[in-house]
Design a protein around this motif. Structure first.
Motif, PDB file in Angstrom:
ATOM      1  N   ASP A 416       0.843  -1.196   0.000  1.00  0.00           N
ATOM      2  CA  ASP A 416       0.000   0.000   0.000  1.00  0.00           C
ATOM      3  C   ASP A 416       0.878   1.246   0.000  1.00  0.00           C
ATOM      4  N   ILE A 417       0.501   2.246  -0.799  1.00  0.00           N
ATOM      5  CA  ILE A 417       1.271   3.473  -0.926  1.00  0.00           C
ATOM      6  C   ILE A 417       0.572   4.594  -0.164  1.00  0.00           C
ATOM      7  N   PHE A 418       1.338   5.347   0.603  1.00  0.00           N
ATOM      8  CA  PHE A 418       0.816   6.458   1.387  1.00  0.00           C
ATOM      9  C   PHE A 418       1.559   7.729   0.976  1.00  0.00           C
ATOM     10  N   THR A 419       0.807   8.759   0.606  1.00  0.00           N
ATOM     11  CA  THR A 419       1.387  10.040   0.228  1.00  0.00           C
ATOM     12  C   THR A 419       1.276  11.002   1.406  1.00  0.00           C
ATOM     13  N   ILE A 420       2.416  11.486   1.878  1.00  0.00           N
ATOM     14  CA  ILE A 420       2.483  12.376   3.035  1.00  0.00           C
ATOM     15  C   ILE A 420       2.723  13.793   2.543  1.00  0.00           C
ATOM     16  N   LEU A 421       1.838  14.725   2.958  1.00  0.00           N
ATOM     17  CA  LEU A 421       1.912  16.105   2.479  1.00  0.00           C
ATOM     18  C   LEU A 421       2.476  17.064   3.517  1.00  0.00           C
ATOM     19  N   SER A 422       2.631  16.621   4.765  1.00  0.00           N
ATOM     20  CA  SER A 422       3.197  17.484   5.794  1.00  0.00           C
ATOM     21  C   SER A 422       3.730  16.610   6.922  1.00  0.00           C
ATOM     22  N   TYR A 423       4.558  17.199   7.792  1.00  0.00           N
ATOM     23  CA  TYR A 423       5.196  16.444   8.876  1.00  0.00           C
ATOM     24  C   TYR A 423       4.157  15.799   9.788  1.00  0.00           C
ATOM     25  N   SER A 424       3.071  16.531  10.057  1.00  0.00           N
ATOM     26  CA  SER A 424       2.065  16.025  11.000  1.00  0.00           C
ATOM     27  C   SER A 424       1.356  14.780  10.482  1.00  0.00           C
ATOM     28  N   GLU A 425       1.322  14.579   9.155  1.00  0.00           N
ATOM     29  CA  GLU A 425       0.602  13.433   8.594  1.00  0.00           C
ATOM     30  C   GLU A 425       1.303  12.110   8.881  1.00  0.00           C
ATOM     31  N   PHE A 426       2.587  12.147   9.269  1.00  0.00           N
ATOM     32  CA  PHE A 426       3.264  10.898   9.630  1.00  0.00           C
ATOM     33  C   PHE A 426       2.585  10.246  10.835  1.00  0.00           C
ATOM     34  N   ASP A 427       1.965  11.070  11.699  1.00  0.00           N
ATOM     35  CA  ASP A 427       1.302  10.527  12.892  1.00  0.00           C
ATOM     36  C   ASP A 427       0.116   9.632  12.531  1.00  0.00           C
ATOM     37  N   SER A 428      -0.436   9.813  11.318  1.00  0.00           N
ATOM     38  CA  SER A 428      -1.601   9.027  10.923  1.00  0.00           C
ATOM     39  C   SER A 428      -1.239   7.627  10.437  1.00  0.00           C
ATOM     40  N   LEU A 429       0.058   7.368  10.226  1.00  0.00           N
ATOM     41  CA  LEU A 429       0.477   6.050   9.748  1.00  0.00           C
ATOM     42  C   LEU A 429       0.326   5.018  10.852  1.00  0.00           C
ATOM     43  N   GLU A 430      -0.130   3.837  10.477  1.00  0.00           N
ATOM     44  CA  GLU A 430      -0.293   2.760  11.453  1.00  0.00           C
ATOM     45  C   GLU A 430       1.067   2.180  11.823  1.00  0.00           C
ATOM     46  N   ASP A 431       1.155   1.729  13.081  1.00  0.00           N
ATOM     47  CA  ASP A 431       2.394   1.156  13.586  1.00  0.00           C
ATOM     48  C   ASP A 431       2.380  -0.348  13.406  1.00  0.00           C
ATOM     49  N   CYS A 432       3.504  -0.890  12.970  1.00  0.00           N
ATOM     50  CA  CYS A 432       3.602  -2.350  12.780  1.00  0.00           C
ATOM     51  C   CYS A 432       4.297  -2.978  13.973  1.00  0.00           C
ATOM     52  N   ASP A 433       3.935  -2.502  15.160  1.00  0.00           N
ATOM     53  CA  ASP A 433       4.716  -2.838  16.344  1.00  0.00           C
ATOM     54  C   ASP A 433       4.645  -4.295  16.781  1.00  0.00           C
ATOM     55  N   ASP A 434       3.590  -5.021  16.398  1.00  0.00           N
ATOM     56  CA  ASP A 434       3.467  -6.389  16.919  1.00  0.00           C
ATOM     57  C   ASP A 434       4.681  -7.227  16.551  1.00  0.00           C
TER      58      ASP A 434
END
Length: 599
Positions: A416-434
């Motif tokens: 899946d491709i995610f386009t980030i337009l500003s620094y704050s949008e990185f917070d919306s990415l899901e974490d693959c922490d498991d």
């Protein structure tokens, strides 16, 4: 001969209608003369819908007219580069004019140049033409009246953004008479929506014959508008707000009720919120501070909490000046207008932001892959390009990097491709922490067993909530291989090669353990971990590698001590205090293992 003038309106073109008389014989239309011709001025004006950019610059080279018989007449064109966003909200401009001898118009043809650009967040990007530089629009004007005419260059629909950049696939619509433009109805509706929202595809449209046409993406939508006369849109359809909310549109009334993202009050309020957030990082206000709302009412705040509450609850337009702010050194700065805030120095943030970018990239690479090349900006405004992961790491390590140059594309393991337009949008990415946590836990076990032995049995907790008991190292390794382990069930006791024991009450306390390959404890790291949850009661003393005893009286002296000396040992005892004011005695290194560092 008819005199024709075309003008550009924003991105809508207005035609001045032309009145003419033309007479001919059916038997010999070529040789029969025109009994009377009244040259008429013909003007074409251009207008546009807004787009989320600072500029949309399109080069227009030539405009020509084509009648139903295929005859083409070129107009005198005001050739040049037009920023389409200057021609919105009723603003237009003359694009082309000339004298014509045709009596009807089927198409207006535009020849575009190659010098097309878009400016987003201060950065200029090329705006590549998607399907060639000739654009032909339908007019179907059977009779030319003595009036102006208008076309709409729909910038907000014509611009396509993908992983490769920005592209222009022009959608230009004939709007009829400038004094009473035709409602392009569906085109206008979509144009208005796309000023603030994204369409959720697929959407269906009906042409004038009632036939259904489905657009699966923006390019297909543009093709449908260019090739067909669309009569209506099929409800319901959905749109996506800038906050990521999906809104269903069940009827045209729902579309008209959508919130306008260009509302001045909301925009001002958002700008004030951002201004406060930026100021708080480096400055503090001298209170009381007064602000004025759009109704002219003043509101006074005695602290930052009151100021934030006032801005949240009211439509605030601006501060009441002058406003005084102080930096960390106590220097005061007097603001006479909002623009003065832009002159304040934000260097107090530089080192923090640099570390944030470094940490951000490290976190992202655990779960995502960058689409290269990517551009980065330093605090001096210089641009750097990284073509792969190694170059990215080198750039961040060797330069004072402030931020990315957006947009930035990332992909996860699923593709899946995610386009980030500003620094704050990185917070919306899901974490693959498991999976990450599982791998980190296995790495921790591996590191521990290089220097220490566990006191068995050891209890481990799985992500599914089940516990597993290991009675020796081989059982421990089997459990790790066959299950997804999240953590230990504490306390856990480990024994070093000298038989000394260490008790860990949470996973962070393992950071206090000495590396068996090292001859000394890294006291800088130990103290850093401790200070995250406790305060030190000063003075305390350390012994350096030469046997000198060095004392410190506060945290600043402590930092200087670690920077300037090679520390071998802490002089015991010392005392710590927790957040509740309790005092903890540390009489030997093992006592650090009793601390709760998971605060």
């Amino acid at each position: 001969m008819l005199n024709l003038n075309f003008a550009f309106k924003g991105i809508a073109i207005t035609l001045i209608s032309v009145l003419f008389l033309f007479s001919c014989s059916d038997e010999n239309p070529i040789t029969n003369p025109v009994s009377e011709v009244s040259p008429l001025e013909f003007k074409l004006f251009l207008t546009d819908c807004p787009f989320e950019a600072e500029e949309v610059n399109v080069e227009i080279v030539k405009v020509s007219l084509e009648d139903y018989d295929g005859n083409v007449e070129e107009l005198t064109t005001n050739a040049g580069i037009y920023n389409l966003l200057e021609f919105t909200d009723g603003v237009d401009t003359l694009l082309a004019s000339g004298s014509i001898s045709i009596e009807d118009i089927k198409h207006i043809n535009f020849e575009l140049g190659e010098n097309n650009t878009i400016v987003v967040e201060g950065e200029t990007f090329p705006l590549e033409l998607k399907n060639g530089n000739i654009v032909k629009i339908k007019v179907n004007l059977d009779q030319i009246d003595n009036d102006d005419y208008l076309i709409d260059f729909m910038a907000c629909t014509s611009i396509i953004r993908n992983n490769n950049g920005y592209f222009l696939k022009p959608v230009i619509k004939f709007k009829g008479k400038r004094s009473n433009p035709q409602g392009g109805d569906i085109e206008d509706l979509i144009e208005d929506i796309e000023e603030c929202y994204e369409l959720v595809y697929p959407i269906a449209l009906l042409d004038e014959e009632g036939e259904n046409h489905t657009a699966n993406d923006q390019e297909e939508l543009i093709d449908i508008f260019n090739e067909l006369e669309i009569d209506s849109i099929v409800y319901p359809f959905s749109v996506l707000s800038s906050e990521g909310e999906i809104i269903e549109i069940g009827a045209v009334d729902d579309a008209e009720e959508l919130e306008d993202c260009d509302d001045d009050e909301d925009e001002n309020e958002s700008e004030l919120d951002e201004l406060l957030e930026e100021l708080e990082e480096c400055y503090r206000f001298e209170y009381p501070v007064s602000v004025v709302d759009f109704d002219g009412i003043n509101h006074s705040a005695n602290n930052i909490e009151e100021l934030e509450s006032i801005i949240d609850e009211n439509n605030i337009e601006d501060f009441v000046y002058p406003v005084t702010v102080y930096n960390a050194d106590g220097e005061n700065f007097i603001m006479q207008m909002v623009d003065d805030f832009g002159d304040l120095d934000d260097d107090c943030d530089d080192e923090e932001e640099e570390n944030e970018i470094d940490d951000l990239i490290e976190d992202l690479e655990d779960c995502y892959t960058f689409s290269y090349p990517i551009e980065l900006l330093d605090f001096d405004g210089n641009t750097f390009v990284a073509n792969d992961e190694d170059e990215l790491e080198d750039l961040v390590r060797e330069n004072n990097i402030k931020d990315f140059s957006y947009p930035v594309d990332l992909s996860n393991e699923a593709g899946d491709i995610f386009t980030i337009l500003s620094y704050s949008e990185f917070d919306s990415l899901e974490d693959c922490d498991d999976d990450e946590n599982d791998n980190e836990f296995e790495e921790l076990i591996e590191e521990l067993t290089e220097c220490y032995k566990f006191e068995y049995p050891v209890i481990l907790e799985g992500f599914d909530g089940n516990n597993f008991a290991a009675n020796d190292l081989s059982e421990l390794q089997v459990i790790l291989t066959e299950n997804e382990i999240e953590n230990f069930d504490y306390p856990v006791i480990v024994i070093d090669e000298n038989g000394e024991t260490f008790t860990a009450h949470n996973i962070n306390q393992f950071n206090l353990l000495d590396d068996c390959d090292s001859d000394y404890i890294d006291w800088d790291d130990v103290v850093e971990d401790v200070l995250e949850c406790y305060s030190i009661i000063y003075p305390i003393s350390f012994v350096d590698e030469d046997g000198n005893t060095l004392s410190v009286n506060d945290e600043d002296e402590l930092e200087d001590l670690f920077e300037e000396n090679d520390i071998e040992e802490l002089v015991y005892p010392i005392q710590l205090t927790d957040d509740d004011g309790n005092t903890i005695d540390i009489n030997e290194f093992q006592d650090f293992g009793e601390l709760d560092l998971d605060c």
